[in-house]
Design a protein around this motif. Structure first.
Motif, PDB file in Angstrom:
ATOM      1  N   GLY A  42       0.815  -1.214   0.000  1.00 54.29           N
ATOM      2  CA  GLY A  42       0.000   0.000   0.000  1.00 54.29           C
ATOM      3  C   GLY A  42       0.845   1.257   0.000  1.00 54.29           C
ATOM      4  O   GLY A  42       0.516   2.246  -0.672  1.00 54.29           O
ATOM      5  N   PHE A  43       1.949   1.245   0.748  1.00 52.64           N
ATOM      6  CA  PHE A  43       2.859   2.393   0.777  1.00 52.64           C
ATOM      7  C   PHE A  43       3.394   2.677  -0.625  1.00 52.64           C
ATOM      8  O   PHE A  43       3.360   3.809  -1.107  1.00 52.64           O
ATOM      9  N   ILE A  44       3.891   1.630  -1.284  1.00 48.28           N
ATOM     10  CA  ILE A  44       4.463   1.810  -2.625  1.00 48.28           C
ATOM     11  C   ILE A  44       3.385   2.258  -3.607  1.00 48.28           C
ATOM     12  O   ILE A  44       3.598   3.185  -4.397  1.00 48.28           O
ATOM     13  N   ALA A  45       2.216   1.632  -3.559  1.00 49.35           N
ATOM     14  CA  ALA A  45       1.121   1.997  -4.473  1.00 49.35           C
ATOM     15  C   ALA A  45       0.648   3.430  -4.235  1.00 49.35           C
ATOM     16  O   ALA A  45       0.195   4.096  -5.166  1.00 49.35           O
ATOM     17  N   GLY A  46       0.772   3.910  -3.001  1.00 47.06           N
ATOM     18  CA  GLY A  46       0.293   5.249  -2.662  1.00 47.06           C
ATOM     19  C   GLY A  46       1.279   6.369  -2.922  1.00 47.06           C
ATOM     20  O   GLY A  46       0.956   7.546  -2.698  1.00 47.06           O
ATOM     21  N   LEU A  47       2.485   6.050  -3.383  1.00 47.36           N
ATOM     22  CA  LEU A  47       3.460   7.107  -3.667  1.00 47.36           C
ATOM     23  C   LEU A  47       2.926   8.005  -4.775  1.00 47.36           C
ATOM     24  O   LEU A  47       2.458   7.528  -5.806  1.00 47.36           O
ATOM     25  N   ASP A  48       2.998   9.316  -4.552  1.00 52.86           N
ATOM     26  CA  ASP A  48       2.505  10.265  -5.545  1.00 52.86           C
ATOM     27  C   ASP A  48       3.646  11.127  -6.064  1.00 52.86           C
ATOM     28  O   ASP A  48       4.818  10.859  -5.779  1.00 52.86           O
ATOM     29  N   SER A  51       6.306  12.278  -3.663  1.00 58.31           N
ATOM     30  CA  SER A  51       7.038  11.241  -2.938  1.00 58.31           C
ATOM     31  C   SER A  51       8.121  10.651  -3.843  1.00 58.31           C
ATOM     32  O   SER A  51       7.842  10.267  -4.977  1.00 58.31           O
ATOM     33  N   HIS A  52       9.321  10.572  -3.302  1.00 61.89           N
ATOM     34  CA  HIS A  52      10.458  10.049  -4.063  1.00 61.89           C
ATOM     35  C   HIS A  52      11.148   9.008  -3.194  1.00 61.89           C
ATOM     36  O   HIS A  52      11.769   9.342  -2.187  1.00 61.89           O
ATOM     37  N   GLN A  53      11.005   7.739  -3.567  1.00 61.10           N
ATOM     38  CA  GLN A  53      11.520   6.636  -2.755  1.00 61.10           C
ATOM     39  C   GLN A  53      12.538   5.854  -3.572  1.00 61.10           C
ATOM     40  O   GLN A  53      12.258   5.447  -4.706  1.00 61.10           O
ATOM     41  N   LEU A  54      13.710   5.646  -2.994  1.00 57.38           N
ATOM     42  CA  LEU A  54      14.790   4.911  -3.643  1.00 57.38           C
ATOM     43  C   LEU A  54      15.090   3.639  -2.860  1.00 57.38           C
ATOM     44  O   LEU A  54      14.820   3.573  -1.652  1.00 57.38           O
ATOM     45  N   VAL A  55      15.664   2.660  -3.536  1.00 59.11           N
ATOM     46  CA  VAL A  55      16.171   1.472  -2.861  1.00 59.11           C
ATOM     47  C   VAL A  55      17.635   1.291  -3.230  1.00 59.11           C
ATOM     48  O   VAL A  55      18.074   1.684  -4.307  1.00 59.11           O
ATOM     49  N   ALA A  56      18.383   0.714  -2.291  1.00 52.50           N
ATOM     50  CA  ALA A  56      19.766   0.311  -2.539  1.00 52.50           C
ATOM     51  C   ALA A  56      19.748  -1.194  -2.725  1.00 52.50           C
ATOM     52  O   ALA A  56      19.168  -1.920  -1.913  1.00 52.50           O
ATOM     53  N   THR A  57      20.374  -1.659  -3.807  1.00 50.85           N
ATOM     54  CA  THR A  57      20.392  -3.095  -4.085  1.00 50.85           C
ATOM     55  C   THR A  57      21.831  -3.563  -4.314  1.00 50.85           C
ATOM     56  O   THR A  57      22.704  -2.776  -4.676  1.00 50.85           O
ATOM     57  N   ARG A  58      22.019  -4.829  -4.104  1.00 48.73           N
ATOM     58  CA  ARG A  58      23.277  -5.476  -4.446  1.00 48.73           C
ATOM     59  C   ARG A  58      22.944  -6.855  -4.979  1.00 48.73           C
ATOM     60  O   ARG A  58      21.845  -7.367  -4.747  1.00 48.73           O
ATOM     61  N   LEU A  59      23.865  -7.458  -5.689  1.00 48.64           N
ATOM     62  CA  LEU A  59      23.655  -8.797  -6.216  1.00 48.64           C
ATOM     63  C   LEU A  59      24.210  -9.821  -5.238  1.00 48.64           C
ATOM     64  O   LEU A  59      25.304  -9.661  -4.707  1.00 48.64           O
ATOM     65  N   ASN A  60      23.427 -10.894  -5.016  1.00 45.89           N
ATOM     66  CA  ASN A  60      23.929 -11.966  -4.149  1.00 45.89           C
ATOM     67  C   ASN A  60      24.806 -12.914  -4.963  1.00 45.89           C
ATOM     68  O   ASN A  60      25.058 -12.679  -6.156  1.00 45.89           O
ATOM     69  N   GLY A  72      13.637   7.774   1.344  1.00 42.55           N
ATOM     70  CA  GLY A  72      12.765   8.604   0.521  1.00 42.55           C
ATOM     71  C   GLY A  72      12.554   9.974   1.128  1.00 42.55           C
ATOM     72  O   GLY A  72      12.876  10.216   2.295  1.00 42.55           O
ATOM     73  N   ILE A  73      12.029  10.844   0.296  1.00 37.52           N
ATOM     74  CA  ILE A  73      11.611  12.160   0.750  1.00 37.52           C
ATOM     75  C   ILE A  73      10.187  12.398   0.276  1.00 37.52           C
ATOM     76  O   ILE A  73       9.786  11.935  -0.786  1.00 37.52           O
TER      77      ILE A  73
END
Length: 168
Positions: A42-48, A51-60, A72-73
């Motif tokens: 719901g949080f992700i679906a509600g981003l307007d 709203s600016h949300q980032l993720v940090a990823t790495r490869l396993n 995010g901000i």
């Protein structure tokens, strides 16, 4: 550590939820160990557009992308607050103190400064979260005040600092 910063996607909800519920993380955010995946969905679906949300990823080891943090901000919706944003961040407990928070903060502050033209970015942090406070100070945030008994953690009330970074 080789980390990629990218915008959040709907498919990230399960991993984000796992981090929010993780001991070593949920105590320092407003998460609960009982949170369900639908909250993150719901949080992700509600981003307007504010709203600016980032993720940090790495490869396993198998080459699969793992989410190791998110930040995010949210820009003030009121026209008189359009120059401000509230920041939130969380890092997977196994990847804390490895520079991921700094990378996420740098990406968000670049967005805030150079693309959104924000003047004020603010956040709240528990007064005993020394590692986070240290990072925020390195990124130019200053303590502006203390909210007494601002949240509940482990059966006790905890204070939080209000911190902000102002750009001239």
């Amino acid at each position: 550590m080789n980390v990629t910063i990218r915008p959040i996607e709907a498919r990230d909800a399960r991993e984000i939820n796992a981090i929010r519920r993780m001991p070593g993380v949920f105590e320092n955010i407003l998460g609960l160990p009982s949170e369900r995946v639908d909250r993150s969905e719901g949080f992700i679906a509600g981003l307007d557009s504010n709203s600016h949300q980032l993720v940090a990823t790495r490869l396993n080891e198998e080459g699969r992308e793992l989410i190791v943090g998110t930040a995010g901000i949210v820009i003030g919706a009121n026209p008189r607050l359009r120059h401000t944003a509230m920041l939130g961040i969380m890092i997977h407990r196994d990847y804390q103190n490895q520079g991921i928070g700094k990378k996420l903060m740098e990406a968000l502050l670049d967005l805030a400064d150079n693309w959104l033209m924000l003047i004020r970015v603010e956040l709240a942090v528990y007064t005993d979260n020394e590692r986070a406070i240290g990072l925020y100070k390195k990124m130019g945030f200053e303590i502006e005040g203390t909210r007494k008994k601002a949240a509940i953690r482990g059966g006790d009330y905890v204070d939080e600092f209000i911190m902000a970074r102002l750009r001239a």
